[in-house]
Design a protein around this motif. Structure first.
Motif, PDB file in Angstrom:
ATOM      1  N   HIS A 336     -27.784 -54.727  -6.663  1.00 55.85           N
ATOM      2  CA  HIS A 336     -27.873 -55.453  -7.929  1.00 55.85           C
ATOM      3  C   HIS A 336     -29.297 -55.482  -8.449  1.00 55.85           C
ATOM      4  O   HIS A 336     -29.519 -55.612  -9.659  1.00 55.85           O
ATOM      5  N   GLU A 340     -30.182 -54.651 -12.399  1.00 54.96           N
ATOM      6  CA  GLU A 340     -30.946 -55.550 -13.250  1.00 54.96           C
ATOM      7  C   GLU A 340     -32.225 -54.886 -13.756  1.00 54.96           C
ATOM      8  O   GLU A 340     -32.597 -55.043 -14.916  1.00 54.96           O
ATOM      9  N   ARG A 343     -31.353 -52.292 -16.377  1.00 57.22           N
ATOM     10  CA  ARG A 343     -30.401 -52.735 -17.397  1.00 57.22           C
ATOM     11  C   ARG A 343     -30.824 -52.285 -18.794  1.00 57.22           C
ATOM     12  O   ARG A 343     -29.995 -51.905 -19.621  1.00 57.22           O
ATOM     13  N   GLU A 375     -16.736 -50.078 -12.252  1.00 55.66           N
ATOM     14  CA  GLU A 375     -17.200 -51.424 -11.898  1.00 55.66           C
ATOM     15  C   GLU A 375     -18.630 -51.656 -12.375  1.00 55.66           C
ATOM     16  O   GLU A 375     -18.949 -52.725 -12.914  1.00 55.66           O
ATOM     17  N   VAL A 376     -19.492 -50.643 -12.206  1.00 56.27           N
ATOM     18  CA  VAL A 376     -20.870 -50.777 -12.690  1.00 56.27           C
ATOM     19  C   VAL A 376     -20.893 -50.811 -14.217  1.00 56.27           C
ATOM     20  O   VAL A 376     -21.654 -51.578 -14.818  1.00 56.27           O
ATOM     21  N   GLU A 378     -18.675 -51.969 -16.216  1.00 51.56           N
ATOM     22  CA  GLU A 378     -18.264 -53.293 -16.683  1.00 51.56           C
ATOM     23  C   GLU A 378     -19.403 -54.299 -16.558  1.00 51.56           C
ATOM     24  O   GLU A 378     -19.553 -55.184 -17.404  1.00 51.56           O
ATOM     25  N   SER A 379     -20.221 -54.147 -15.521  1.00 51.08           N
ATOM     26  CA  SER A 379     -21.322 -55.097 -15.317  1.00 51.08           C
ATOM     27  C   SER A 379     -22.410 -54.955 -16.376  1.00 51.08           C
ATOM     28  O   SER A 379     -23.186 -55.886 -16.576  1.00 51.08           O
TER      29      SER A 379
END
Length: 496
Positions: A336, A340, A343, A375-376, A378-379
């Motif tokens: 994560h 971040e 991003r 999944e990534v 969506e994040s």
């Protein structure tokens, strides 16, 4: 058609390789620029290979007298994983991927160990009994590092290192190390350093009194008045420095984000469609970019081979201009901290008009890779972007696997970026899925308006052109902003 370079813009990305061990290489066409020896990708590949250590070469002295020496070799590692759920095949696939990550980081895998339990042990990750078994493996193999297939808490990391008496790293630290090796641009290096500092901050450790800076009461060595009272420990000083460095990196990345937003707004103002290439690591994304646009970017059979993706301009078959961006590859349980830190650049995917999701046709369980990538996505709020599934490497995949994928993914395009098979169908599908806001115009341009005529040819699709005494009559399809500038030269009234 060879595309012109639109912009070289780093965002986070990985490349996959088109070369597969054991597969014969097809004959290369000298006229294809993406295979030229002088491309930037070839230079990057040779530079990276030159930095790698060769295991078969030894610098150890056979006859050692009074000479102090250091033995240079690849790091020798043992892999450890916890099987908390799923099938045996999934557990083995996760360990095989961890082994590839370790090899990419520059190490030699000696052995692996999997512990079956409901959840990782809170103290030692694998339990006290398995720690003893792991200690025997480490002693027998002579390993100097243990890599765990998961993110360890600071206490788990400390307990394992104390019991094994060797270095212990987790999956997150391993991936961060690979990113640090492969980042080349200023922005990529800053993003990786930010992720590393965020990971390191809660894991700082000291060595008892050796790092103590506390003083109080009767002070020895004659320090006397003025030196009593609580001081600042070495760990607190390190944390304060890390916080300052994190703030500095965030400011630098924010400044770079302004430049990125400016470029994106210019493309949007000119109604230039944006296409991003995403997918699992080593799926063949950079090979696909090279095949479509002759970009000449680095292609290597390694995980996270490219972290500084490239943007190129291309045209559809009907002449519409769009940008094609190669982004970083994803992996199961992507740290994560990386998500971040990157991003700001991953937002390029969320702002695109079309996403090319590349799938490795030779993978054992490609559907698991698709789930990990989504999944990534969506994040980072990119789940709404239209998606085109592309199964790559069909030239090396067996027919049974391809038939299974055609059943699972009926809307996917099957291609080979290495041989070019299926690429024409892919280009047609991209053109069909891209938005087409073009407006058809019919204008009579005075000869003095050569600049506008040039923009029509460069930004639009010319349907017909005729030179008359009054000027140049052009029928074309252009973007709305250019159509507004050409309204005053409309030639429709001339036909009445």
């Amino acid at each position: 058609m060879t595309s012109e370079e639109f912009e070289s813009e780093t965002i986070l990305g990985e490349s996959a390789a088109s070369t597969i061990p054991g597969r014969p290489m097809p004959a290369r066409d000298p006229s294809q620029s993406r295979f030229d020896e002088g491309t930037q990708g070839d230079k990057d590949l040779s530079d990276r290979a030159a930095r790698r250590r060769i295991q078969s070469l030894s610098t150890e002295l056979e006859d050692i007298t009074e000479v102090e020496y250091r033995k240079i070799q690849l790091e020798r590692v043992v892999l450890v994983g916890v099987w908390a759920g799923g099938t045996t095949a999934e557990a083995e696939a996760s360990m095989a991927e961890l082994a590839r990550l370790a090899e990419t980081a520059g190490s030699t895998v000696l052995d692996s160990l999997i512990q079956r339990r409901d959840k990782p042990d809170g103290a030692t990750y694998i339990g006290s009994g398995k720690v003893l078994e792991l200690q025997e493996i480490v002693d027998s193999t002579g390993a100097d590092t243990v890599i765990c297939d998961g993110e360890l808490s600071p206490s788990q990391l400390r307990n394992l290192e104390e019991r094994l008496n060797i270095k212990v790293v987790d999956r997150t630290a391993l991936i961060l190390d690979i990113f640090a090796q492969h980042a080349r641009s200023k922005e990529g290096k800053a993003q990786v350093e930010l992720a590393q500092l965020n990971y390191m901050l809660p894991r700082l450790r000291g060595w008892g009194d050796a790092l103590s800076r506390q003083r109080g009461g009767r002070v020895a060595a004659g320090a006397g008045i003025g030196s009593r009272g609580p001081g600042e420990t070495k760990l607190e000083i390190d944390k304060r420095r890390i916080y300052k460095k994190i703030a500095l990196l965030k400011d630098e990345l924010a400044a770079m984000q302004v430049v990125r937003d400016t470029k994106r707004s210019q493309r949007q103002a000119n109604s230039v469609s944006a296409v991003t290439i995403t997918g699992y690591t080593n799926a063949g994304k950079s090979s696909l970019l090279n095949s479509i646009t002759d970009a000449g970017v680095l292609v290597e059979d390694a995980l996270f081979a490219t972290l500084d993706p490239t943007t190129r301009k291309h045209r559809t078959s009907d002449g519409r201009v769009y940008t094609l961006t190669d982004t970083v590859g994803f992996v199961r349980h992507l740290p994560h901290q990386l998500v971040e830190s990157f991003r700001s650049t991953l937002e390029e995917i969320a702002d695109s008009d079309l996403m090319l999701h590349v799938i490795d046709g030779t993978a054992e369980r490609p559907e698991d890779q698709v789930s990990a990538v989504r999944e990534v996505l969506e994040s980072i709020d990119a789940g709404h972007v239209p998606e085109l599934l592309i199964v790559n490497k069909i030239d090396s995949a067996d027919e049974v696997s391809l038939a299974r994928l055609r059943h699972l993914l009926p809307d996917a395009i099957f291609v080979s970026a290495w041989t070019g098979e299926g690429m024409d169908a892919l280009r047609e599908r991209i053109g069909a899925m891209l938005p087409n806001p073009a407006i058809e115009i019919d204008v009579l341009l005075p000869f003095a308006q050569g600049a506008l005529a040039g923009r029509i040819h460069s930004e639009g699709t010319v349907l017909s052109q005729e030179h008359t005494e009054a000027g140049t009559r052009v029928q074309a399809r252009v973007q709305p902003n250019l159509a507004g500038l050409l309204e005053r030269y409309a030639a429709v009234a001339l036909d009445r």
